[in-house]
Design a protein around this motif. Structure first.
Motif, PDB file in Angstrom:
ATOM      1  N   PHE A 245      34.956 -45.712 -10.728  1.00  0.00           N
ATOM      2  CA  PHE A 245      34.770 -46.362 -11.762  1.00  0.00           C
ATOM      3  C   PHE A 245      35.729 -44.858 -12.722  1.00  0.00           C
ATOM      4  CE2 PHE A 245      31.809 -48.908 -11.029  1.00  0.00           C
ATOM      5  CZ  PHE A 245      32.222 -50.326 -10.792  1.00  0.00           C
ATOM      6  N   ASP A 246      37.038 -45.128 -13.419  1.00  0.00           N
ATOM      7  CA  ASP A 246      37.252 -43.566 -14.490  1.00  0.00           C
ATOM      8  C   ASP A 246      37.179 -44.155 -15.547  1.00  0.00           C
ATOM      9  OD1 ASP A 246      39.143 -42.723 -12.363  1.00  0.00           O
ATOM     10  OD2 ASP A 246      40.068 -44.018 -12.470  1.00  0.00           O
ATOM     11  N   VAL A 247      35.857 -43.174 -16.605  1.00  0.00           N
ATOM     12  CA  VAL A 247      35.734 -43.500 -17.708  1.00  0.00           C
ATOM     13  C   VAL A 247      35.411 -41.744 -17.445  1.00  0.00           C
ATOM     14  CG1 VAL A 247      33.650 -44.927 -16.764  1.00  0.00           C
ATOM     15  CG2 VAL A 247      33.615 -42.716 -16.114  1.00  0.00           C
ATOM     16  N   ASP A 248      35.147 -42.311 -19.713  1.00  0.00           N
ATOM     17  CA  ASP A 248      34.999 -40.611 -20.162  1.00  0.00           C
ATOM     18  C   ASP A 248      33.903 -40.315 -20.016  1.00  0.00           C
ATOM     19  OD1 ASP A 248      34.888 -42.521 -22.210  1.00  0.00           O
ATOM     20  OD2 ASP A 248      37.445 -41.765 -22.644  1.00  0.00           O
ATOM     21  N   THR A 249      33.003 -42.126 -20.517  1.00  0.00           N
ATOM     22  CA  THR A 249      31.845 -41.966 -20.828  1.00  0.00           C
ATOM     23  C   THR A 249      30.560 -42.162 -20.057  1.00  0.00           C
ATOM     24  OG1 THR A 249      32.476 -41.551 -22.893  1.00  0.00           O
ATOM     25  CG2 THR A 249      29.977 -42.601 -23.146  1.00  0.00           C
ATOM     26  N   VAL A 250      29.156 -42.376 -20.017  1.00  0.00           N
ATOM     27  CA  VAL A 250      28.710 -42.729 -18.892  1.00  0.00           C
ATOM     28  C   VAL A 250      27.194 -42.978 -20.929  1.00  0.00           C
ATOM     29  CG1 VAL A 250      26.626 -42.023 -18.122  1.00  0.00           C
ATOM     30  CG2 VAL A 250      28.659 -41.652 -16.997  1.00  0.00           C
ATOM     31  N   LEU A 251      26.448 -43.604 -20.655  1.00  0.00           N
ATOM     32  CA  LEU A 251      25.402 -44.111 -21.695  1.00  0.00           C
ATOM     33  C   LEU A 251      24.244 -44.639 -20.467  1.00  0.00           C
ATOM     34  CD1 LEU A 251      26.733 -46.595 -24.201  1.00  0.00           C
ATOM     35  CD2 LEU A 251      27.297 -43.823 -24.547  1.00  0.00           C
ATOM     36  N   LEU A 252      23.079 -44.018 -20.372  1.00  0.00           N
ATOM     37  CA  LEU A 252      22.149 -44.414 -20.434  1.00  0.00           C
ATOM     38  C   LEU A 252      21.250 -45.034 -20.920  1.00  0.00           C
ATOM     39  CD1 LEU A 252      21.444 -40.486 -19.249  1.00  0.00           C
ATOM     40  CD2 LEU A 252      22.888 -42.567 -17.680  1.00  0.00           C
ATOM     41  N   SER A 253      20.592 -46.050 -20.382  1.00  0.00           N
ATOM     42  CA  SER A 253      19.502 -47.297 -20.947  1.00  0.00           C
ATOM     43  C   SER A 253      18.021 -47.918 -20.158  1.00  0.00           C
ATOM     44  CB  SER A 253      20.383 -48.490 -21.650  1.00  0.00           C
ATOM     45  OG  SER A 253      19.588 -49.244 -22.277  1.00  0.00           O
ATOM     46  N   VAL A 254      18.046 -46.506 -19.436  1.00  0.00           N
ATOM     47  CA  VAL A 254      17.063 -45.983 -18.463  1.00  0.00           C
ATOM     48  C   VAL A 254      15.881 -45.811 -18.949  1.00  0.00           C
ATOM     49  CG1 VAL A 254      18.483 -44.891 -17.002  1.00  0.00           C
ATOM     50  CG2 VAL A 254      17.448 -43.801 -18.252  1.00  0.00           C
ATOM     51  N   GLY A 255      15.071 -47.123 -19.575  1.00  0.00           N
ATOM     52  CA  GLY A 255      13.832 -46.347 -20.442  1.00  0.00           C
ATOM     53  C   GLY A 255      13.808 -46.455 -21.353  1.00  0.00           C
TER      54      GLY A 255
END
Length: 416
Positions: A245-255
């Motif tokens: 995936f071409d993205v400029d942002t990663v959000l972490l919702s891992v606990g």
């Protein structure tokens, strides 16, 4: 040294509810210590609806829910110190804190309620491979920047983990004009509430990739591309299942992890599963006179449940201050087959006035099953459940009569 009947560390939903509960019991010498510039905690950045259905019988935003409690608190004599950081507590309940107005202060408390909430797991906690470019956020941090500061954190977003904050941010970012390319979840089931799956992903055609994780992040100055892979039953990436995936942002919702640095410093016993203190039926920790409630104890689904638990904690603290609690440890309360954890972890039947609420989470989803509550091999109670999901906290209520003859302890398990 100044002495106070009860000091509450944290001015979020748990701290506010516990304070009001104490006031109703006639305890007014209360001090709330809050490190932020205003009361409300995480509620202030949760501008979506869905709060208060159990507590106020209406649907409120997070700030509106907090405001209800703050307004009630303003009618009491409870003292509040904002911008105040607690730096140390001791087993004999001496609290050290600092703030811009008073500097360094020591106070002595007859009782302490820990209500510090929880924090998010970061990229470092889950060891995602790849570079360290800008554009990698925890979902809660992104939520704060967007909802309180007015900054959109990215335009093409991918979310790792299906925790509720991540799901809500998928919808929020979409509504603000960003493209959310997808959500990857390591487990074969979502960790978010079913209603959030429906309202935040399905209603916006955002794909959910179960049994997937991020295996690579590319980008030097800013995130440019991520790769996800399907994982096997051991959570190992499966070759030739890559999706790019071409993205400029990663959000972490891992606990979320209960914020227990202060607890650990004074050697309060911590549960290996919840990462919160071990508590008894009165929410007292292993250190007498120190209680815990809300997300610092275990991560809740709904703020209404936090408020309810904190209110019960306030009642217990009032009983402690009036020497109305039996301090004997009682019997263990533990998780058995198929159960992740239970709260409380210790039960003294003499302290149960009407009934005992046992909260628990299961290890995996199931349908049409039975929950057993046992004392050794003796079955105390059986409860039929149509649906069980790890993302949803469950509750069993035992009457005083049902636990009056315990000989070995209470164990909650899923019937085989």
């Amino acid at each position: 040294m100044r002495k106070i009947k009860c000091v509450i560390i944290g001015g979020g939903s748990a701290g506010l509810s516990a304070a009001l509960s104490l006031v109703k019991q006639g305890i007014e010498d209360i001090l709330i210590l809050e490190r932020d510039q205003e009361l409300g905690g995480i509620l202030n950045q949760c501008i979506h609806n869905g709060f208060g259905l159990h507590t106020f019988n209406e649907e409120l935003s997070g700030p509106s829910y907090a405001e209800r409690y703050i307004q009630m608190l303003e009618t009491t004599k409870v003292k509040v110190l904002l911008n105040t950081m607690v730096i140390k507590i001791t087993q004999d309940r001496i609290i050290e804190y600092t703030n811009p107005n008073e500097g360094y202060v020591q106070i002595q408390a007859d009782s302490i309620i820990l209500a510090m909430g929880c924090r998010e797991r970061t990229r470092g906690a889950i060891s995602i491979p790849g570079y360290r470019p800008a554009g990698i956020w925890t979902a809660g941090t992104a939520q704060r920047y967007l909802n309180l500061e007015g900054y959109l954190c990215g335009k093409r977003v991918f979310i790792l983990g299906s925790g509720d904050i991540g799901l809500i941010m998928a919808r929020r970012m979409t509504l603000e004009g960003a493209i959310v390319c997808g959500v990857a979840e390591l487990q074969p089931y979502s960790n978010g509430l079913p209603r959030n799956i429906k309202q935040c992903l399905e209603d916006f055609n955002i794909p959910l990739y179960l049994s997937h994780t991020i295996t690579d992040i590319k980008g030097i100055d800013r995130v440019e591309q991520i790769t996800i892979n399907q994982v096997n039953s051991k959570f190992e990436p499966i070759e030739n299942t890559e999706k790019v995936f071409d993205v400029d942002t990663v959000l972490l919702s891992v606990g979320l992890i209960p914020e227990n640095a202060l607890s650990e410093e004074i050697e309060i016993k911590i549960h290996s599963k919840t990462k919160g203190p071990l508590v008894n039926e009165s929410y007292m920790t292993s250190v007498p006179g120190i209680f815990a409630c809300g997300n610092v104890l275990h991560v809740h689904d709904l703020v209404d449940f936090v408020s309810h638990e904190a209110s019960k904690t306030g009642l217990a603290v009032a009983r402690y201050l009036t020497h109305d609690l039996d301090m004997d440890c009682g019997y263990p309360c533990s998780s058995g087959q198929g159960i992740g954890y239970v709260v409380p972890m210790q039960v003294q039947p003499k302290n149960i006035e009407i009934n005992l609420e046992i909260l628990f989470r299961v290890n995996k989803p199931s349908k049409d099953t039975t929950i057993l509550v046992k004392d050794g091999q003796r079955i105390i109670k059986e409860v039929k459940k149509r649906h069980l999901n790890p993302s949803e906290m469950e509750k069993i209520i035992l009457t005083k009569d049902e636990i009056s003859n315990i000989t070995e302890g209470i164990q909650v398990e899923v019937a085989q």
